[in-house]
Design a protein around this motif. Structure first.
Motif, PDB file in Angstrom:
ATOM      1  N   ILE A   1       0.700  -1.309  -0.032  1.00 27.51           N
ATOM      2  CA  ILE A   1      -0.018  -0.082  -0.096  1.00 27.51           C
ATOM      3  C   ILE A   1       0.993   1.218   0.118  1.00 27.51           C
ATOM      4  CG2 ILE A   1      -1.741   1.188   1.288  1.00 27.51           C
ATOM      5  CD1 ILE A   1      -2.691  -1.266   2.327  1.00 27.51           C
ATOM      6  N   ILE A   2       2.009   1.212   0.592  1.00 21.73           N
ATOM      7  CA  ILE A   2       2.869   2.397   0.988  1.00 21.73           C
ATOM      8  C   ILE A   2       3.440   2.721  -0.451  1.00 21.73           C
ATOM      9  CG2 ILE A   2       5.020   3.123   1.909  1.00 21.73           C
ATOM     10  CD1 ILE A   2       3.967   1.818   4.516  1.00 21.73           C
ATOM     11  N   ILE A   3       4.031   1.407  -1.060  1.00 23.92           N
ATOM     12  CA  ILE A   3       4.699   1.680  -2.212  1.00 23.92           C
ATOM     13  C   ILE A   3       3.862   1.980  -3.348  1.00 23.92           C
ATOM     14  CG2 ILE A   3       5.843   0.162  -4.073  1.00 23.92           C
ATOM     15  CD1 ILE A   3       7.081  -1.524  -2.099  1.00 23.92           C
ATOM     16  N   LEU A   4       2.497   1.613  -3.233  1.00 24.92           N
ATOM     17  CA  LEU A   4       1.654   2.232  -4.208  1.00 24.92           C
ATOM     18  C   LEU A   4       1.429   3.622  -4.136  1.00 24.92           C
ATOM     19  CD1 LEU A   4      -0.568   1.616  -6.406  1.00 24.92           C
ATOM     20  CD2 LEU A   4      -2.263   1.225  -4.677  1.00 24.92           C
ATOM     21  N   ILE A   5       1.326   4.155  -3.010  1.00 23.85           N
ATOM     22  CA  ILE A   5       1.146   5.675  -2.817  1.00 23.85           C
ATOM     23  C   ILE A   5       2.322   6.363  -3.394  1.00 23.85           C
ATOM     24  CG2 ILE A   5       0.662   7.497  -1.049  1.00 23.85           C
ATOM     25  CD1 ILE A   5      -0.812   5.458   0.624  1.00 23.85           C
ATOM     26  N   ILE A   6       3.613   5.950  -2.856  1.00 21.78           N
ATOM     27  CA  ILE A   6       4.671   6.593  -3.097  1.00 21.78           C
ATOM     28  C   ILE A   6       4.941   6.559  -4.999  1.00 21.78           C
ATOM     29  CG2 ILE A   6       7.293   6.306  -3.010  1.00 21.78           C
ATOM     30  CD1 ILE A   6       6.696   5.431  -0.142  1.00 21.78           C
ATOM     31  N   ALA A   7       4.583   5.234  -5.352  1.00 22.63           N
ATOM     32  CA  ALA A   7       4.866   5.114  -6.898  1.00 22.63           C
ATOM     33  C   ALA A   7       3.948   6.159  -7.603  1.00 22.63           C
ATOM     34  CB  ALA A   7       4.366   3.734  -7.231  1.00 22.63           C
ATOM     35  N   MET A   8       2.532   6.477  -7.012  1.00 25.50           N
ATOM     36  CA  MET A   8       1.632   7.284  -7.642  1.00 25.50           C
ATOM     37  C   MET A   8       2.409   8.616  -7.755  1.00 25.50           C
ATOM     38  SD  MET A   8      -2.082   5.953  -6.408  1.00 25.50           S
ATOM     39  CE  MET A   8      -2.920   7.207  -7.333  1.00 25.50           C
ATOM     40  N   LEU A   9       2.743   9.041  -6.538  1.00 29.87           N
ATOM     41  CA  LEU A   9       3.518  10.543  -6.364  1.00 29.87           C
ATOM     42  C   LEU A   9       4.584  10.513  -7.259  1.00 29.87           C
ATOM     43  CD1 LEU A   9       3.355  10.859  -2.389  1.00 29.87           C
ATOM     44  CD2 LEU A   9       1.811  11.887  -4.253  1.00 29.87           C
ATOM     45  N   MET A  10       5.560   9.521  -7.262  1.00 34.73           N
ATOM     46  CA  MET A  10       6.579   9.827  -8.019  1.00 34.73           C
ATOM     47  C   MET A  10       6.451   9.455  -9.488  1.00 34.73           C
ATOM     48  SD  MET A  10       9.444   7.119  -6.207  1.00 34.73           S
ATOM     49  CE  MET A  10      10.555   7.625  -7.508  1.00 34.73           C
ATOM     50  N   ALA A  11       5.347   8.869  -9.981  1.00 30.23           N
ATOM     51  CA  ALA A  11       4.906   8.876 -11.353  1.00 30.23           C
ATOM     52  C   ALA A  11       4.339  10.126 -11.869  1.00 30.23           C
ATOM     53  CB  ALA A  11       3.775   7.682 -11.628  1.00 30.23           C
ATOM     54  N   GLY A  12       3.691  10.861 -11.018  1.00 29.19           N
ATOM     55  CA  GLY A  12       3.185  11.989 -11.187  1.00 29.19           C
ATOM     56  C   GLY A  12       4.360  13.147 -11.493  1.00 29.19           C
ATOM     57  N   VAL A  13       5.462  13.058 -10.476  1.00 24.01           N
ATOM     58  CA  VAL A  13       6.302  13.986 -10.483  1.00 24.01           C
ATOM     59  C   VAL A  13       7.311  13.803 -11.995  1.00 24.01           C
ATOM     60  CG1 VAL A  13       8.646  14.992  -9.368  1.00 24.01           C
ATOM     61  CG2 VAL A  13       6.719  14.362  -8.005  1.00 24.01           C
ATOM     62  N   ILE A  14       7.657  12.433 -12.089  1.00 24.67           N
ATOM     63  CA  ILE A  14       8.288  12.160 -13.137  1.00 24.67           C
ATOM     64  C   ILE A  14       7.637  12.279 -14.529  1.00 24.67           C
ATOM     65  CG2 ILE A  14       9.504  10.155 -14.338  1.00 24.67           C
ATOM     66  CD1 ILE A  14      10.053   9.044 -11.674  1.00 24.67           C
ATOM     67  N   SER A  15       6.422  12.024 -14.600  1.00 25.94           N
ATOM     68  CA  SER A  15       5.753  12.229 -15.753  1.00 25.94           C
ATOM     69  C   SER A  15       5.524  13.803 -15.892  1.00 25.94           C
ATOM     70  CB  SER A  15       4.482  11.719 -15.909  1.00 25.94           C
ATOM     71  OG  SER A  15       3.486  12.100 -14.936  1.00 25.94           O
ATOM     72  N   THR A  16       5.459  14.646 -14.956  1.00 25.36           N
ATOM     73  CA  THR A  16       5.438  16.019 -15.228  1.00 25.36           C
ATOM     74  C   THR A  16       6.704  16.703 -15.483  1.00 25.36           C
ATOM     75  OG1 THR A  16       3.703  16.268 -13.425  1.00 25.36           O
ATOM     76  CG2 THR A  16       4.680  18.332 -13.973  1.00 25.36           C
ATOM     77  N   ASN A  17       7.801  16.140 -14.977  1.00 26.81           N
ATOM     78  CA  ASN A  17       9.155  16.731 -15.447  1.00 26.81           C
ATOM     79  C   ASN A  17       9.326  16.323 -16.699  1.00 26.81           C
ATOM     80  OD1 ASN A  17       9.529  17.845 -13.074  1.00 26.81           O
ATOM     81  ND2 ASN A  17      10.509  16.269 -12.053  1.00 26.81           N
ATOM     82  N   MET A  18       9.006  15.209 -17.206  1.00 26.04           N
ATOM     83  CA  MET A  18       9.453  14.514 -18.506  1.00 26.04           C
ATOM     84  C   MET A  18       8.538  15.555 -19.616  1.00 26.04           C
ATOM     85  SD  MET A  18      10.168  10.641 -18.096  1.00 26.04           S
ATOM     86  CE  MET A  18      10.737  10.390 -19.862  1.00 26.04           C
ATOM     87  N   THR A  19       7.293  15.723 -19.261  1.00 27.94           N
ATOM     88  CA  THR A  19       6.268  16.091 -20.337  1.00 27.94           C
ATOM     89  C   THR A  19       6.446  17.803 -20.496  1.00 27.94           C
ATOM     90  OG1 THR A  19       4.464  16.117 -18.864  1.00 27.94           O
ATOM     91  CG2 THR A  19       4.718  14.327 -20.435  1.00 27.94           C
ATOM     92  N   ARG A  20       7.096  18.413 -19.375  1.00 26.57           N
ATOM     93  CA  ARG A  20       7.106  19.916 -19.378  1.00 26.57           C
ATOM     94  C   ARG A  20       7.998  20.245 -20.538  1.00 26.57           C
ATOM     95  NH1 ARG A  20       8.612  20.571 -14.447  1.00 26.57           N
ATOM     96  NH2 ARG A  20      10.540  20.731 -14.775  1.00 26.57           N
ATOM     97  N   PRO A  21       9.131  19.906 -20.744  1.00 26.52           N
ATOM     98  CA  PRO A  21       9.810  20.303 -21.916  1.00 26.52           C
ATOM     99  C   PRO A  21       9.282  20.292 -23.114  1.00 26.52           C
ATOM    100  CG  PRO A  21      10.900  18.390 -20.718  1.00 26.52           C
ATOM    101  CD  PRO A  21       9.952  18.992 -19.938  1.00 26.52           C
ATOM    102  N   ILE A  22       8.445  18.896 -23.073  1.00 26.40           N
ATOM    103  CA  ILE A  22       7.871  18.394 -24.526  1.00 26.40           C
ATOM    104  C   ILE A  22       6.686  19.691 -24.706  1.00 26.40           C
ATOM    105  CG2 ILE A  22       6.433  16.701 -25.626  1.00 26.40           C
ATOM    106  CD1 ILE A  22       8.127  14.620 -24.060  1.00 26.40           C
ATOM    107  N   LYS A  23       5.941  19.923 -23.714  1.00 24.57           N
ATOM    108  CA  LYS A  23       4.810  21.160 -23.744  1.00 24.57           C
ATOM    109  C   LYS A  23       5.670  22.307 -24.287  1.00 24.57           C
ATOM    110  CE  LYS A  23       1.566  19.385 -20.542  1.00 24.57           C
ATOM    111  NZ  LYS A  23       0.765  19.669 -19.093  1.00 24.57           N
ATOM    112  N   ARG A  24       6.804  22.641 -23.780  1.00 25.47           N
ATOM    113  CA  ARG A  24       7.276  24.043 -24.200  1.00 25.47           C
ATOM    114  C   ARG A  24       7.759  23.787 -25.891  1.00 25.47           C
ATOM    115  NH1 ARG A  24      11.590  25.239 -18.870  1.00 25.47           N
ATOM    116  NH2 ARG A  24       9.874  25.509 -17.546  1.00 25.47           N
ATOM    117  N   LEU A  25       8.288  22.544 -26.028  1.00 18.96           N
ATOM    118  CA  LEU A  25       8.515  22.461 -27.485  1.00 18.96           C
ATOM    119  C   LEU A  25       7.228  22.451 -28.520  1.00 18.96           C
ATOM    120  CD1 LEU A  25      11.331  19.605 -27.236  1.00 18.96           C
ATOM    121  CD2 LEU A  25      11.611  22.059 -28.110  1.00 18.96           C
ATOM    122  N   THR A  26       6.055  21.833 -27.901  1.00 12.06           N
ATOM    123  CA  THR A  26       4.978  21.975 -28.773  1.00 12.06           C
ATOM    124  C   THR A  26       4.636  23.669 -28.694  1.00 12.06           C
ATOM    125  OG1 THR A  26       4.261  20.160 -27.826  1.00 12.06           O
ATOM    126  CG2 THR A  26       2.363  21.300 -28.658  1.00 12.06           C
TER     127      THR A  26
END
Length: 470
Positions: free
Chosen positions: A165-190
């Motif tokens: 349960i703890i890993i699931l919560i942490i994974a969701m938070l990390m997935a949100g942060v990582i996906s945001t950081n990875m897509t932010r420059p792509i949005k800028r390029l768009t």
């Protein structure tokens, strides 16, 4: 989810969950069998040691001592029975911990063992039991307590549920942060791509990244810079084309005027001759001379127009042959010395000291040099001297034609060899402004460099004949 951010979020979260599921399945289904397999293997090795003790220790007392020591290291119970099931060697409490119920049968590498649950030494004590026949027709039975291990496995399984349960919560938070950081420059390029689509080429990707996104951003920057330069170049060419179109219109008007003037003069003089206005022979000769001179002007003008048209259309042909530049320039200066005898201007000529051979079209090169000399004479002050000097320096013959007269505007210097161009200081002078254009294109066909500059009292044309082109 259709967005890259959503896909990255799901992919990362799914990866973490898969890893956790693998760990959980390993704990749930593989750790216990692995533990049993290790213990049974240890029991088999212990039985081999028992066989060795029986063979090398004939004294029962020595065997008992060896078995006690072996059992201590083995951390379990050792019982040996004879062929009639009589106890040969065993722990004194063997009957207590041997009574119970079998709760699990185990098979490891083709041999069988079982888990026995007893109430000794405490309630629900579990033992792993393995027996094997000895070479002496007896049977050895080994028992290892596994209650602690089972409890540990059960505790770990329960713990893994909470950790999951703890890993699931942490994974969701990390997935949100990582996906945001990875897509932010792509949005800028768009956004940058949308700006480029709207022909806004001053945008730049400013993040300093060393990964593939950084390379893509650098590519976008190079593309934007290149497109910006290309658009500006096209705009410049369009403006130049418009300016050239204006020059063409002015040129047509100028040529029309230049042709109309001699035509009017010729027409007037011919009418005078036909009407008998001119009575003396001397006056008639003067009239004929004027008619000839005006028609000659028209002929030269039309010839220049045709030649310029050929040069711009690419149909202009050059016939190169070996020519002596010293003799070539000497011939031109002789013609102009004669021409300027009746003029208030003079020509100062400096000849080459020796013959210098060059491969070129003599007729067209002479016309080009004459066009520049004519231009220098036309704009020279009255009573002034026109310079015509030639010199040989470092495999290059340099021709300098200069005059004392009005300067060329700085903004006109780059355009002076352009088609149809007449500078601001050419007002009131005869000509169509195509003589220098023809000269420039002839020089270009011979790879001869040329330029013009203002001097302290006038203008200087410099033409360089490269002898390496021979």
């Amino acid at each position: 989810m259709k967005t890259i951010r959503g896909k990255l979020f799901i992919a990362f979260l799914g990866l973490v969950l898969i890893i956790f599921l693998i760990l959980w399945l390993s704990m749930e289904f593989f750790i216990e069998p692995y533990y049993y397999r290790q213990k049974v293997t240890t029991m088999q090795k212990t039985i081999q040691q028992i066989e060795t003790i029986i063979q090398v220790s004939p004294s029962p007392i020595d065997r008992i001592q060896d078995f006690e020591y072996l059992g201590y290291n083995f951390e379990g119970k050792i019982s040996i029975y004879d062929a009639e099931a009589g106890i040969v060697i065993s722990d004194e409490d063997v009957l207590k911990y041997s009574k119970g119920k079998i709760i699990k049968n185990i098979e490891v590498n083709g041999v069988k063992a079982y888990v026995l649950e007893t109430n000794y030494p405490v309630k629900e004590t579990r033992w792993l039991v393995y027996s094997e026949r000895l070479s002496s027709d007896g049977v050895v039975m080994l028992q290892i307590p596994i209650t602690a291990m089972d409890q540990t496995i059960e505790a770990i399984s329960a713990f893994m549920n909470y950790v999951g349960i703890i890993i699931l919560i942490i994974a969701m938070l990390m997935a949100g942060v990582i996906s945001t950081n990875m897509t932010r420059p792509i949005k800028r390029l768009t956004l940058m791509a949308n700006e480029l689509r709207q022909l806004k080429f001053d945008v730049q990707y400013e993040e300093d990244r060393k990964d593939e996104i950084g390379e893509l951003g650098a590519t976008f920057n190079a593309l934007a810079t290149r497109l910006d330069a290309t658009i500006k170049a096209l705009q410049y060419e369009l403006s130049k084309e418009k300016a050239l179109d204006v020059l063409r219109k002015e040129f047509v008007a100028q040529v029309s005027h230049e042709l109309q003037t001699p035509l009017s003069i010729i027409h007037g003089y011919i009418e005078a001759l036909e009407d008998g206005v001119v009575e003396s022979e001397e006056e008639r000769k003067d009239y004929y001379k004027i008619i000839y001179e005006e028609s000659d002007k028209m002929s030269h003008m039309i010839k220049d127009l045709l030649q310029l048209s050929e040069l711009e259309a690419g149909t202009f042909s050059i016939t190169k042959e070996d020519m002596d530049l010293k003799e070539f320039f000497d011939h031109i200066q002789e013609a102009y010395q004669t021409l300027l005898i009746q003029s208030d201007k003079s020509l100062h000529y400096k000849s080459l000291k020796t013959s210098v051979m060059f491969k070129g079209d003599r007729i067209k090169l002479e016309q080009a040099i004459r066009n520049i000399l004519n231009n220098a004479i036309k704009y020279a002050d009255k009573g002034s001297e026109i310079g015509f000097e030639t010199s040989l320096v470092d495999r290059c013959v340099t021709v300098t034609i200069s005059n004392a007269g009005p300067f060329i505007e700085d903004e006109d210097i780059p355009k002076i060899f352009g088609s149809f161009y007449k500078g601001k200081n050419s007002e009131g002078k005869e000509g169509t402004g195509i003589g220098l254009a023809v000269a420039g294109k002839v020089f270009d066909h011979h790879r001869i460099s040329y330029f013009v500059r203002n001097t302290s009292d006038g203008v200087k044309f410099i033409i360089r004949f490269p002898l390496d082109e021979i």
